[in-house]
Design an enzyme around this catalytic site. Structure first.
Site, PDB file in Angstrom:
ATOM      1  N   ASP A  86      69.194  86.128  12.730  1.00 46.97           N
ATOM      2  CA  ASP A  86      68.136  86.510  11.799  1.00 46.97           C
ATOM      3  C   ASP A  86      67.330  87.567  12.526  1.00 46.97           C
ATOM      4  O   ASP A  86      66.942  87.381  13.682  1.00 46.97           O
ATOM      5  CB  ASP A  86      67.246  85.337  11.388  1.00 46.97           C
ATOM      6  CG  ASP A  86      66.477  85.678  10.119  1.00 46.97           C
ATOM      7  OD1 ASP A  86      67.103  86.196   9.170  1.00 46.97           O
ATOM      8  OD2 ASP A  86      65.259  85.459  10.057  1.00 46.97           O
ATOM      9  N   HIS A 126      67.844  95.342  19.828  1.00 46.23           N
ATOM     10  CA  HIS A 126      67.398  93.951  19.847  1.00 46.23           C
ATOM     11  C   HIS A 126      68.584  92.996  19.770  1.00 46.23           C
ATOM     12  O   HIS A 126      68.649  92.002  20.490  1.00 46.23           O
ATOM     13  CB  HIS A 126      66.441  93.709  18.673  1.00 46.23           C
ATOM     14  CG  HIS A 126      66.968  94.182  17.344  1.00 46.23           C
ATOM     15  ND1 HIS A 126      67.436  95.462  17.146  1.00 46.23           N
ATOM     16  CD2 HIS A 126      67.129  93.554  16.144  1.00 46.23           C
ATOM     17  CE1 HIS A 126      67.847  95.597  15.885  1.00 46.23           C
ATOM     18  NE2 HIS A 126      67.676  94.448  15.271  1.00 46.23           N
TER      19      HIS A 126
END
Length: 198
Positions: A71, A182
């Site tokens: 997520d 990320h």
């Protein structure tokens, strides 16, 4: 060889995860390869961690295989870390990358360059059939530009400027992005943990 199912229908995410896990003895499958193309998982968690874990748990229950879910999203400091967990559906019903980017630019239109700090966050959760669970988090700091630039990537990539290069993720291209994003950082941490667990 272990089967591992990636709890995502986003082909960009699938490619990134496959690329970074290619050295492991894993047969990596997408949801549509294991008959779950119709599965809709409601992301009702309040954090990236809760949403990633929920997705991984649901897919593991349905397949009995190791399941991995990510997520991720964008946090922009000037607007209270929005869009956050709502990044993919920021512009509401029928959200698209274009609509989300336009909404973000509109919200930041009067914000000066020095206050446009942002970070991409990725949380990756893995659930094993034997009950073991792990989550890792990766972040990439940057800022939001005043207009979209570049043609690579997806989502907010054309707006997200990486300070080291003064270019957006969409200008840098996948090879460089996959080294520093990320998701790359989270997957590197995951790689370390999987080395012990597999």
């Amino acid at each position: 060889m272990n089967n591992i199912v990636i709890a995502s229908k986003n082909k960009h995410k699938l490619e990134e995860i496959k690329e970074i896990l290619k050295d492991f003895p894993l047969a990596i499958k997408a949801m549509d390869e294991v008959g779950l193309e119709q599965l809709e998982i409601i992301e009702d968690g309040e954090t990236f961690e809760e949403n990633a874990m929920k997705k991984a748990e649901e897919v593991m229950k349905k397949t009995g295989a190791i399941s991995i879910a990510d997520d991720s999203g964008l946090e922009v400091e000037a607007i209270n870390n929005k869009p956050g967990i709502y990044s993919a559906r920021f512009s509401g019903e029928g959200a698209t990358d274009d609509k989300n980017n336009k909404k973000l630019l509109d919200m930041l239109k009067d914000i000066p360059v020095e206050k446009r700090k942002a970070r991409f966050v990725s949380v990756i959760s893995v659930v094993f059939p034997d009950g073991r669970k792990i989550s890792v988090r990766g972040e990439c700091e940057g800022s939001i530009g005043f207009e979209e630039k570049g043609y690579n990537g997806f989502g907010y990539d054309p707006l997200f400027i990486v300070p080291k290069y003064n270019k957006t993720f969409a200008e840098l291209g996948p090879e460089l992005k996959n080294k520093m994003s990320h998701r790359a950082k989270a997957l590197e941490k995951l790689k370390e943990k999987l080395t012990y667990l597999l």
